[in-house]
Write a protein that holds these residues in place. Structure first.
Motif, mmCIF file in Angstrom:
data_model
loop_
_atom_site.group_PDB
_atom_site.id
_atom_site.type_symbol
_atom_site.label_atom_id
_atom_site.label_comp_id
_atom_site.label_asym_id
_atom_site.label_seq_id
_atom_site.Cartn_x
_atom_site.Cartn_y
_atom_site.Cartn_z
ATOM 1 N N TRP A 35 3.783 15.644 -5.215
ATOM 2 C CA TRP A 35 3.741 15.873 -3.729
ATOM 3 C C TRP A 35 5.183 15.397 -2.949
ATOM 4 C CZ3 TRP A 35 0.255 18.282 -0.223
ATOM 5 C CH2 TRP A 35 -0.960 18.237 -0.838
ATOM 6 N N LEU A 36 5.843 14.290 -3.610
ATOM 7 C CA LEU A 36 6.826 13.933 -2.980
ATOM 8 C C LEU A 36 7.999 13.598 -4.158
ATOM 9 C CD1 LEU A 36 5.332 10.704 -1.008
ATOM 10 C CD2 LEU A 36 6.017 13.045 -0.207
ATOM 11 N N SER A 37 9.084 13.365 -3.743
ATOM 12 C CA SER A 37 10.212 13.037 -4.398
ATOM 13 C C SER A 37 11.119 12.231 -3.698
ATOM 14 C CB SER A 37 11.215 14.327 -4.797
ATOM 15 O OG SER A 37 11.765 15.016 -3.792
ATOM 16 N N GLU A 38 12.281 11.638 -4.343
ATOM 17 C CA GLU A 38 13.164 10.839 -3.757
ATOM 18 C C GLU A 38 14.512 11.148 -3.984
ATOM 19 O OE1 GLU A 38 12.327 6.762 -4.998
ATOM 20 O OE2 GLU A 38 12.950 6.956 -7.141
ATOM 21 N N SER A 39 15.435 10.683 -3.339
ATOM 22 C CA SER A 39 16.885 11.086 -3.356
ATOM 23 C C SER A 39 17.668 9.704 -3.470
ATOM 24 C CB SER A 39 17.223 12.016 -2.362
ATOM 25 O OG SER A 39 17.172 11.415 -0.977
ATOM 26 N N ALA A 40 18.977 9.930 -3.584
ATOM 27 C CA ALA A 40 19.997 8.701 -4.012
ATOM 28 C C ALA A 40 19.676 7.722 -2.678
ATOM 29 C CB ALA A 40 21.190 9.311 -3.883
ATOM 30 N N THR A 96 0.837 -1.137 -0.173
ATOM 31 C CA THR A 96 0.033 0.143 -0.023
ATOM 32 C C THR A 96 0.848 1.283 0.068
ATOM 33 O OG1 THR A 96 -1.772 -1.199 1.099
ATOM 34 C CG2 THR A 96 -1.807 1.054 1.147
ATOM 35 N N ILE A 97 2.128 1.182 0.979
ATOM 36 C CA ILE A 97 2.752 2.458 0.779
ATOM 37 C C ILE A 97 3.275 2.475 -0.566
ATOM 38 C CG2 ILE A 97 4.986 3.197 1.737
ATOM 39 C CD1 ILE A 97 2.939 3.409 3.780
ATOM 40 N N SER A 98 3.820 1.332 -1.292
ATOM 41 C CA SER A 98 4.589 1.634 -2.629
ATOM 42 C C SER A 98 3.572 2.127 -3.569
ATOM 43 C CB SER A 98 5.053 0.343 -3.078
ATOM 44 O OG SER A 98 5.913 -0.131 -2.040
ATOM 45 N N LEU A 99 2.264 1.798 -3.316
ATOM 46 C CA LEU A 99 1.193 2.394 -4.358
ATOM 47 C C LEU A 99 1.057 3.949 -4.314
ATOM 48 C CD1 LEU A 99 -0.973 2.049 -6.549
ATOM 49 C CD2 LEU A 99 -2.732 1.269 -4.606
ATOM 50 N N LEU A 100 0.817 4.044 -2.933
ATOM 51 C CA LEU A 100 0.373 5.345 -2.474
ATOM 52 C C LEU A 100 1.705 6.561 -2.904
ATOM 53 C CD1 LEU A 100 -1.459 5.197 0.870
ATOM 54 C CD2 LEU A 100 -2.366 5.390 -1.345
ATOM 55 N N VAL A 101 2.939 6.085 -2.504
ATOM 56 C CA VAL A 101 4.121 6.857 -2.826
ATOM 57 C C VAL A 101 4.204 7.003 -4.317
ATOM 58 C CG1 VAL A 101 6.570 6.892 -2.803
ATOM 59 C CG2 VAL A 101 5.536 6.329 -0.657
ATOM 60 N N ARG A 102 3.905 6.204 -5.144
ATOM 61 C CA ARG A 102 4.197 6.302 -6.695
ATOM 62 C C ARG A 102 3.116 7.475 -7.061
ATOM 63 N NH1 ARG A 102 3.636 1.275 -7.977
ATOM 64 N NH2 ARG A 102 1.546 1.085 -8.368
ATOM 65 N N GLU A 103 1.867 7.459 -6.553
ATOM 66 C CA GLU A 103 0.919 8.210 -6.862
ATOM 67 C C GLU A 103 1.254 9.592 -6.524
ATOM 68 O OE1 GLU A 103 -2.850 7.263 -5.330
ATOM 69 O OE2 GLU A 103 -3.167 5.510 -6.738
ATOM 70 N N LEU A 104 1.723 9.782 -5.384
ATOM 71 C CA LEU A 104 1.957 10.982 -4.867
ATOM 72 C C LEU A 104 3.231 11.453 -5.408
ATOM 73 C CD1 LEU A 104 1.680 10.238 -0.933
ATOM 74 C CD2 LEU A 104 0.317 12.040 -2.215
ATOM 75 N N MET A 105 4.252 10.692 -5.892
ATOM 76 C CA MET A 105 5.481 11.165 -6.619
ATOM 77 C C MET A 105 4.975 11.858 -7.965
ATOM 78 S SD MET A 105 8.556 8.522 -5.757
ATOM 79 C CE MET A 105 9.655 9.256 -6.849
ATOM 80 N N GLU A 106 4.024 10.983 -8.578
ATOM 81 C CA GLU A 106 3.599 11.406 -9.923
ATOM 82 C C GLU A 106 2.831 12.940 -9.956
ATOM 83 O OE1 GLU A 106 0.993 8.050 -11.023
ATOM 84 O OE2 GLU A 106 2.787 6.987 -11.667
ATOM 85 N N GLU A 107 2.103 13.050 -8.854
ATOM 86 C CA GLU A 107 1.400 14.386 -8.665
ATOM 87 C C GLU A 107 2.136 15.474 -8.476
ATOM 88 O OE1 GLU A 107 -1.853 13.593 -6.143
ATOM 89 O OE2 GLU A 107 -2.541 11.630 -7.201
#
Length: 423
Positions: free
Chosen positions: A56-61, A43-54
Motif C-alpha cells: 500500500w505504501l512506499s517511502e522516499s529519501a 502505532t503509526i510505525s507498526l501500521l506503516v510497516r505492515e502497509l509497506m510490506e503489503e
C-alpha cells in the motif's frame, strides 16, 4: 458505531485512515501522520510497516529539515505492487481497465457485445474479460485488491441487483450473483466487488483519481441516452435512502413538456438526453440505434440546421438543470460527462450561458463546470476508483450504509412501480 471488542476492525480502520491521509497529502512523515490522525508514534510505525510490506505504501529519501534528531522520511501511496479492476457495462460494449492505486491505467480492453439484449451473455463476457486482465503482463507481479462495476440503470448497490436499465431493456438482473458465479475458480474469486450506477461510479473516479478532493461537494452530470448524476458530499457518495439519489433525469424542467419514459412530462431525460435529441431530429417513429446516434453527431458537427437547433435547445435545458443542481447542493464543481460529450461546446456552451445568467441575477459565483478527466474510460476507471474508495473506508461497508434499510422490493407497490421506470 464500532464495537469496543472488535479490534481487527478497529485496526483496519486505523490502517486505512493512514492510507486516506497519504492519498490526499502525499509525502507526510510518520511523525506528521501521528499528529494528524491522532495515533501514537509507535502505532503509526507498526501500521506503516505492515502497509509497506503489503504494497500500500512506499517511502522516499529522507528530508533534511535542519532540526536535530532523525530525518523525516516521506511516505506515499505505492503504485507499483497492487492493482484495482474497473468495468463499465455499457449499452453496446464492456469497457475494462486495470489501474494501480494512483489511478494510472495498467491495462484496458473494450469488448463489444454479440447480443446486447441478453444481459447474461454481456455479464459473462465482462467477467471473462476481467479474469483475462489479471493474466496480462502488466499485472504479472501485482495483487488485485478489488473490483468496481458501473451499470447504466437503477442499481440496488447493497445487493448488486440491476433493477432496470431502460436503454438496454434489462430488468431485475442479479449482476453481483452472476459475476461471483463466473469468478469461481479464477483469481478473482472472493475479491471485494462493488456495483453502482454509472454516474455515481464516474463521480468517485473524479474524487479519488483526479485530485478533486478539494472540489467537494462535486456533482458528475452524466448525459447519455438518459440523464443521471453522481453526488459527492464530504468525501462520500450521496446515495439516499433507497440508493436512488442522483436520478435527476426525472426532475421536471418544463411543465407540460415532452412526455418522458416515466409517464410524466417535461423531465430532463425528455429534454436533454440523446434519445430525446434523436426523437426531435428524426421523429419518434424512428428506432434509436447506434447508427442513428452517429448520424446525429455527424450532422451536429457539420452544422446541419435541424441538429444544431435541437442541440442548442438541449443545452439551454441542461443549463436549467445545472442551476437546479447548484441551488440544491451548492457544489464547487459540476463535471459534465457521458456520451453526449461528443457534441462538445455545441451542447455545453448554451448550458454555461444559462447558468451564468442565473448566477448574475443572484450576484453569486456559479460553480466550475468542466468535462471529465478520463474520457471514454471514465466509468471503467471510476469502477477501480470505487473499489479503492470503499476499501479505504472499511467501516462504511459497501458505502451505502443502507443494509439495514428497506430494499426496493420492500417498498410500497406504487412507489416501487414508479422507481422501476426511472433510469
Amino acid at each position: 458505531m464500532i464495537v469496543a471488542g472488535d479490534q481487527q476492525l478497529l485496526k483496519q480502520v486505523n490502517r486505512m485512515a493512514l492510507v486516506r491521509q497519504l492519498a490526499s497529502t502525499p509525502g507526510m512523515s510518520r511523525a506528521a501522520l501521528a499528529e494528524t490522525v491522532g495515533l501514537t508514534k509507535s502505532t503509526i510505525s507498526l501500521l506503516v510497516r505492515e502497509l509497506m510490506e503489503e504494497g500500500w505504501l512506499s517511502e522516499s529519501a529522507s528530508l533534511t529539515t535542519g532540526a536535530l534528531g532523525r530525518r523525516a522520511t516521506p511516505l506515499h501511496i505505492d503504485g507499483s505492487r497492487l492493482a484495482l479492476l474497473g468495468a463499465d457495462l455499457s449499452i453496446s460494449a464492456a469497457r475494462l481497465v486495470a489501474t494501480n492505486l494512483l489511478g494510472e491505467v495498467l491495462a484496458e480492453q473494450v469488448l463489444p457485445y454479440a447480443a446486447p439484449d441478453d444481459a447474461a451473455s454481456c455479464i459473462a463476457l465482462m467477467a471473462a474479460g476481467l479474469a483475462a486482465l489479471t493474466a496480462s503482463p502488466a499485472l504479472a507481479r501485482r495483487t488485485v485488491l478489488g473490483i468496481g462495476v458501473g451499470l447504466h440503470g437503477v442499481v440496488d448497490d447493497a445487493t448488486g441487483m440491476l433493477r432496470y436499465a431502460p436503454h438496454q431493456g434489462w430488468r431485475n438482473v442479479d449482476v453481483a450473483g452472476q459475476l461471483h458465479a463466473h469468478f469461481a475458480g479464477t483469481p478473482l474469486a472472493g475479491l471485494p466487488l462493488y456495483i453502482q450506477n454509472e454516474a455515481n461510479v464516474a463521480a468517485l473516479g473524479e474524487l479519488e483519481f483526479a485530485g478533486e478532493s478539494s472540489a467537494d461537494p462535486l456533482i458528475y452530470l452524466s448525459i447519455g441516452y438518459g440523464v443521471g448524476a453522481g453526488i459527492i458530499v464530504d468525501g462520500r457518495l450521496l446515495t439516499g435512502l433507497y440508493g436512488f439519489a442522483g436520478e435527476v433525469g426525472h426532475t421536471i424542467l418544463q411543465q407540460g413538456g415532452p412526455r418522458c419514459s416515466c409517464g410524466r412530462h417535461g423531465c430532463a431525460d425528455a429534454l436533454i438526453g440523446l434519445r430525446a435529441l434523436m426523437d426531435t431530429v428524426y421523429g419518434k417513429q424512428q428506432p434509436a440505434t447506434q447508427e442513428q446516434l452517429e448520424r446525429l453527431f455527424t450532422q451536429a458537427e457539420s452544422g446541419d440546421e435541424a441538429a444544431a437547433r435541437a442541440v442548442e435547445a438541449a443545452g439551454r435545458n441542461m443549463g436549467v438543470l445545472l442551476n437546479n443542481l447548484w441551488v440544491a447542493f451548492d457544489p464547487m464543481c459540476i463535471v459534465i460527462g457521458g456520451a453526449a460529450l461528443r457534441l462538445g461546446e455545441r451542447l455545453i456552451a448554451p448550458g454555461r450561458r444559462v447558468l451564468d445568467e442565473c448566477a448574475a441575477a443572484t450576484q453569486l459565483t456559479a460553480p466550475t463546470v468542466r468535462t471529465p478527466h478520463f474520457g471514454n474510460n471514465g466509468i471503467a476507471i471510476g469502477g477501480a476508483a470505487m473499489a479503492r474508495h470503499y476499501l479505504m473506508r472499511p467501516f462504511d461497508g459497501q458505502g451505502p450504509a443502507r443494509r439495514n434499510r428497506a430494499r426496493l422490493d420492500e417498498l410500497p407497490p406504487a412507489l416501487a412501480a414508479s422507481l422501476q421506470v426511472w433510469g
